[in-house]
Design a protein around this motif. Sequence first.
Motif, PDB file in Angstrom:
ATOM      1  N   ASP A  77       0.818  -1.212   0.000  1.00 40.11           N
ATOM      2  CA  ASP A  77       0.000   0.000   0.000  1.00 40.11           C
ATOM      3  C   ASP A  77       0.854   1.265   0.000  1.00 40.11           C
ATOM      4  OD1 ASP A  77       1.062  -0.364   2.470  1.00 40.11           O
ATOM      5  OD2 ASP A  77      -0.751   0.197   3.583  1.00 40.11           O
ATOM      6  N   GLU A  78       2.133   1.135  -0.339  1.00 40.55           N
ATOM      7  CA  GLU A  78       3.026   2.290  -0.332  1.00 40.55           C
ATOM      8  C   GLU A  78       3.424   2.661  -1.755  1.00 40.55           C
ATOM      9  OE1 GLU A  78       5.325   2.107   3.959  1.00 40.55           O
ATOM     10  OE2 GLU A  78       6.251   1.135   2.222  1.00 40.55           O
ATOM     11  N   THR A  81       7.381   8.301  -3.575  1.00 37.38           N
ATOM     12  CA  THR A  81       7.588   9.479  -4.422  1.00 37.38           C
ATOM     13  C   THR A  81       9.018  10.002  -4.364  1.00 37.38           C
ATOM     14  OG1 THR A  81       6.900  10.943  -2.615  1.00 37.38           O
ATOM     15  CG2 THR A  81       5.187  10.174  -4.142  1.00 37.38           C
ATOM     16  N   LEU A 166       6.327   9.231   0.890  1.00 36.64           N
ATOM     17  CA  LEU A 166       5.093   8.701   0.317  1.00 36.64           C
ATOM     18  C   LEU A 166       4.265   9.834  -0.290  1.00 36.64           C
ATOM     19  CD1 LEU A 166       4.140   6.207   3.176  1.00 36.64           C
ATOM     20  CD2 LEU A 166       5.402   5.732   1.065  1.00 36.64           C
ATOM     21  N   GLU A 167       3.165   9.449  -0.923  1.00 31.01           N
ATOM     22  CA  GLU A 167       2.313  10.442  -1.588  1.00 31.01           C
ATOM     23  C   GLU A 167       1.749  11.464  -0.622  1.00 31.01           C
ATOM     24  OE1 GLU A 167      -0.062   9.138  -5.373  1.00 31.01           O
ATOM     25  OE2 GLU A 167      -0.230   7.534  -3.886  1.00 31.01           O
ATOM     26  N   ASP A 168       1.462  11.040   0.592  1.00 34.27           N
ATOM     27  CA  ASP A 168       0.868  11.965   1.556  1.00 34.27           C
ATOM     28  C   ASP A 168       1.906  12.833   2.255  1.00 34.27           C
ATOM     29  OD1 ASP A 168       2.135  10.088   3.056  1.00 34.27           O
ATOM     30  OD2 ASP A 168       0.375   9.433   4.198  1.00 34.27           O
ATOM     31  N   GLY A 169       3.167  12.750   1.809  1.00 33.32           N
ATOM     32  CA  GLY A 169       4.222  13.565   2.405  1.00 33.32           C
ATOM     33  C   GLY A 169       4.909  12.930   3.589  1.00 33.32           C
ATOM     34  N   THR A 170       4.485  11.740   3.973  1.00 31.41           N
ATOM     35  CA  THR A 170       5.114  11.054   5.101  1.00 31.41           C
ATOM     36  C   THR A 170       6.523  10.605   4.727  1.00 31.41           C
ATOM     37  OG1 THR A 170       2.949  10.260   5.826  1.00 31.41           O
ATOM     38  CG2 THR A 170       4.900   9.155   6.738  1.00 31.41           C
ATOM     39  N   THR A 171       7.451  10.810   5.637  1.00 35.06           N
ATOM     40  CA  THR A 171       8.839  10.375   5.431  1.00 35.06           C
ATOM     41  C   THR A 171       9.165   9.280   6.438  1.00 35.06           C
ATOM     42  OG1 THR A 171       9.493  12.572   4.664  1.00 35.06           O
ATOM     43  CG2 THR A 171      11.253  11.083   5.369  1.00 35.06           C
TER      44      THR A 171
END
Length: 474
Positions: A77-78, A81, A166-171
């Motif tokens: 599910d990852e 980016t 990730l797409e949501d900006g999570t690092t």
Amino acid sequence: MNKTPCFPPVFSGSALRALGRLASVVLAAMMLLALVPASALALDTAKCTARPNGSTGSEVYGGTETRVTWEGQAAADEAITGLSIVFPRGTTFNDDTTGKARITLLTADQSQRLGFLDADYSLDGETFTATLDEPAQAGGYLRVEIYGVFFPVAGGEMALNGSYALEDGTTLPVEDIQPLTVTGVSTTGQITSWLSDQEWVQAWNSNRFLRMFLNPVIIVDSFPIVFQGFLMAVAIVAIAFPLAIPLGLCLSLMRMAKLRVLRGLASLYVNVVRGTPLFLQIYIAFFGLPLAGLSIDKFPLGVIVLAMNSAAYLCEIFRAGIQSIPAGQNEAARSLGMNAAQTMIFVIIPQTVRRVIPTMTSEFILLYKDTSMLAAVGVMEVVMYAKTIVASTGSITPYIVAACFYLVITLPLAKVVGRLEARLAGGGRRRKRQGGAGAARPLQGTDSAGVTAYVTDALTSQPVIKNDAPDAGR
């Protein structure tokens, strides 16, 4: 008759039924959660490697360009980016590192390449960052190739760190990046690496003859290795020659002895050693003695063989020097009350040594060059080290380097021999010009009151007056 007391029920029937329904719901929820696949908490590293950058083998050297390849598996599910990899402090990169880098998307079993991903690459110190134009396929297997990487020259265990977005900006951190083992590079290695990149060296090596005999890179690379053999050769000669000098002197005295047995033994030894090749003597010692049950290490055995061989030649050098001393020297010393041993030790031998120094120096040069024969039996001297490098490079250049190490010793000593011979010849001419009717004779009597003897000084070859006249009062 006692009656058992009755307590009111804690839960009513309706409450128990409600608790049962709640437990059923919780159990069903747990079963549903077990059936749903868990999401990965981080991008797992499959492997991280560096391309070998040595001329041979599989080692990675510091200070030399290499390529780092990282591979990792994303969660189902990852959709990634961006990816950053932090290299150890001191790592540098080529100017075109960002232009050559690439990210490849593979199938989960790495059996098929799905395509290259478009990305923007940047460097910030030791940090390499790749920003994808479009998010990577969720659950994809990624391969990142980074070219033009120079690890620190000192080498060691190189620990890499990383993170991904990730797409949501999570690092999140990249997990389980194994450290890379990098071999440290010496100053010589840095010079050879620099030479390899020079245009004039490449033009020089384009000529087959120059590349085979005078390759600049191999000259620098083989110098410290052959130098170890040079130290070994010098050590062998430094021990063997001092051992050969007293042995040669004893043999020369035996050859001039009155006893026929001593003369015969010395003559037999000298003739056998001088009449057979040194190479054959080395083979007999190194291969014959072990068969006879006598095992000696290579270094001391090499010293012994060379010392015994050189002693035979020094024997003839000393014998010729002793016989060149005028007989009057012996007569003068005996007239002063010296016995045969004192005459030989204090008069004859000092003059002999002075006369044979040039010839002894030439013998030292020959002995130093003869150490090369020990390479045939595995003694790690100059030629043996050069031979090892030639076998790995296919170039004759290491032999040229070995020749230079021989010339470093032989040329200065040859110059010294020439000057000594010229000095001795000049001294003889001066003494001859100063001679004549008034020249000192080996022995000259004066009167009945005493004896004035002229004995040649052992070091200067000048007459020394010794007055043995008694005191006037006696």
